[in-house]
Design a protein around this motif. Sequence first.
Motif, short mmCIF file in Angstrom:
data_model
loop_
_atom_site.label_atom_id
_atom_site.label_comp_id
_atom_site.label_asym_id
_atom_site.label_seq_id
_atom_site.Cartn_x
_atom_site.Cartn_y
_atom_site.Cartn_z
N LEU A 51 44.36 36.09 68.00
CA LEU A 51 45.05 35.14 67.00
C LEU A 51 44.64 33.50 67.64
CD1 LEU A 51 48.77 36.56 66.79
CD2 LEU A 51 46.96 36.24 64.89
N PHE A 52 44.81 33.44 68.78
CA PHE A 52 44.40 32.18 69.35
C PHE A 52 42.85 31.90 69.26
CE2 PHE A 52 48.29 32.63 72.06
CZ PHE A 52 49.18 31.44 71.39
N TYR A 53 42.04 32.77 69.41
CA TYR A 53 40.39 32.72 69.29
C TYR A 53 40.02 32.51 67.80
CZ TYR A 53 35.58 32.93 70.05
OH TYR A 53 34.24 32.83 70.22
N LEU A 54 40.76 33.15 66.90
CA LEU A 54 40.41 33.13 65.56
C LEU A 54 40.18 31.50 64.97
CD1 LEU A 54 40.08 34.81 62.83
CD2 LEU A 54 42.39 34.23 62.42
N PRO A 55 40.87 30.52 64.99
CA PRO A 55 40.46 29.46 64.60
C PRO A 55 38.90 28.84 65.22
CG PRO A 55 42.64 29.23 65.58
CD PRO A 55 42.02 30.50 65.94
N TYR A 56 38.38 29.20 66.48
CA TYR A 56 37.26 29.01 66.80
C TYR A 56 36.02 29.69 66.22
CZ TYR A 56 33.55 27.44 70.10
OH TYR A 56 32.31 27.11 70.69
N ALA A 57 36.51 30.63 65.48
CA ALA A 57 35.43 31.41 64.58
C ALA A 57 35.31 30.64 63.55
CB ALA A 57 35.94 32.97 64.30
N MET A 58 36.01 29.72 62.94
CA MET A 58 35.82 29.20 61.64
C MET A 58 34.98 27.69 62.11
SD MET A 58 39.78 28.93 60.41
CE MET A 58 40.78 30.57 60.19
N SER A 59 34.00 27.15 61.02
CA SER A 59 33.53 26.07 61.42
C SER A 59 34.62 24.82 61.33
CB SER A 59 32.48 25.85 60.24
OG SER A 59 33.15 25.60 58.97
N LEU A 60 34.25 23.76 62.08
CA LEU A 60 35.00 22.44 61.99
C LEU A 60 35.24 22.14 60.22
CD1 LEU A 60 33.64 20.65 64.89
CD2 LEU A 60 35.88 21.50 64.50
N THR A 61 34.34 22.46 59.54
CA THR A 61 34.54 21.92 57.90
C THR A 61 35.65 22.72 57.68
OG1 THR A 61 32.22 21.46 57.67
CG2 THR A 61 33.39 21.89 55.82
N VAL A 62 35.78 23.92 57.74
CA VAL A 62 36.80 24.57 57.10
C VAL A 62 38.16 24.42 57.99
CG1 VAL A 62 37.70 27.19 57.07
CG2 VAL A 62 35.23 26.69 56.89
N VAL A 63 38.06 23.91 59.31
CA VAL A 63 39.26 23.71 59.99
C VAL A 63 39.84 22.22 59.32
CG1 VAL A 63 40.19 22.90 61.93
CG2 VAL A 63 38.67 24.83 61.99
N GLY A 64 38.80 21.50 59.05
CA GLY A 64 39.43 20.17 58.48
C GLY A 64 40.03 20.39 57.14
N VAL A 65 39.49 21.17 56.15
CA VAL A 65 39.94 21.27 54.91
C VAL A 65 41.46 22.07 54.98
CG1 VAL A 65 39.78 22.92 52.86
CG2 VAL A 65 37.92 21.77 53.83
N ILE A 66 41.42 23.13 56.00
CA ILE A 66 42.85 23.69 56.05
C ILE A 66 43.90 22.65 56.48
CG2 ILE A 66 44.25 25.20 57.67
CD1 ILE A 66 41.56 26.84 57.87
N TRP A 67 43.50 21.65 57.73
CA TRP A 67 44.57 20.59 58.08
C TRP A 67 44.76 19.64 56.83
CZ3 TRP A 67 47.98 20.97 61.92
CH2 TRP A 67 47.94 22.26 62.58
N ILE A 68 43.82 19.30 56.11
CA ILE A 68 43.97 18.19 55.09
C ILE A 68 45.13 18.91 54.05
CG2 ILE A 68 43.05 17.46 52.81
CD1 ILE A 68 40.52 17.17 54.37
N PHE A 69 45.06 20.14 53.99
CA PHE A 69 46.21 20.58 52.99
C PHE A 69 47.62 20.54 53.88
CE2 PHE A 69 49.11 24.26 52.32
CZ PHE A 69 49.35 24.00 50.93
N LEU A 70 47.41 21.00 55.10
CA LEU A 70 48.63 20.91 55.90
C LEU A 70 49.33 19.31 56.00
CD1 LEU A 70 47.85 23.32 59.00
CD2 LEU A 70 49.28 23.72 56.94
N PHE A 71 48.53 18.47 56.13
CA PHE A 71 48.99 17.21 56.13
C PHE A 71 49.34 16.34 54.91
CE2 PHE A 71 47.30 17.33 60.58
CZ PHE A 71 48.24 16.93 61.34
N SER A 72 49.00 17.07 53.77
CA SER A 72 49.47 16.46 52.54
C SER A 72 50.74 16.84 52.14
CB SER A 72 48.46 17.40 51.53
OG SER A 72 49.14 18.94 51.28
N SER A 73 51.19 16.48 50.91
CA SER A 73 52.67 16.35 50.66
C SER A 73 53.13 17.73 50.34
CB SER A 73 52.70 15.46 49.37
OG SER A 73 52.10 16.15 48.28
N SER A 74 52.26 18.71 50.42
CA SER A 74 52.68 20.10 50.32
C SER A 74 52.61 20.81 51.52
CB SER A 74 51.68 20.79 49.18
OG SER A 74 51.39 20.30 47.74
N GLY A 75 52.50 20.09 52.52
CA GLY A 75 52.49 20.73 53.76
C GLY A 75 53.53 20.22 54.55
#
Length: 286
Positions: free
Chosen positions: A104-128
């Motif tokens: 579970l903790f290692y899973l984010p590292y398997a993602m590219s930083l681009t994907v991580v950035g898109v995920i956290w854009i949503f999390l820091f939006s008005s819907s997150g």
Amino acid sequence: MNYIKKHGEALLYVLPAALIIAVFFISSILYTLVVSFTDWDGLTRSHWVGLKNYVEVFSDVTYITSLKNTFMWVGLSLILPVGLGLLLSILLQQIKGQRLFKNLFYLPYAMSLTVVGVIWIFLFSSSGINYLLTHMGLESWTRDWLQTPHYNTVAMLIASLWQGTGTNMLLFLVGLGSLPKDPFEAAAIDGANRFQIFWRITLPLLNPVTIVVLGLALVNSFKTFDIIWVMTQGGPYRSSETLAVTMYRETFMLFHFGQGAAISILLTILTVVASWFYLRKTIVEE
């Protein structure tokens, strides 16, 4: 000479690849260095401007902000992901289902930083995060996280922390698993508490792993680019740029190749100097 005689055949196999890498590496550095003393825009003929590009880096407000952000990323990237990775590795040793938590903790590292950035854009939006804060009665805490100076850097550091902590945790887990048992048993018999055992025995024995983790974090933090470019593109008003982002913008968007080359040389010098001091200190301590 004895080493060459003994390993001469093996060195001959490595030599062609080593020469190719050395030639391209050295030639690219020299070419970038020459360009950094010009005002070349990539199309027209360049003109020699001497140290003008370097002077601007330390006098222009935008570049100074970029330099400050870079040092902030370096400092926090050495403290937060490394410290949290060590803490998690120690906690995971004490619980069942270690494999599940490691994945579970290692899973984010398997993602590219681009994907991580898109995920956290949503999390820091008005819907997150803002949505949760509003429904928890904490509406005054809501922010336009990615468009507010200082808060946007904090938001991106959180995203980077989420992505990079798992790797550090696994490295520390490998180190903890290879530690000898005798010092811990002797300390327990002598009446040492858990904190004393951790501070006096675990940390010193983990020093080789810690050197590797800190070294990787140091180099990676200086060249942070992907996650910043995806989440804010250095905005608003270039307030969240680091030197790597500024170098990209100046070179490939504004076509200030001379200025971009100067920033890249400065970034290289900072990385080499910081790594040299770090390695020198760790080698002396060893």
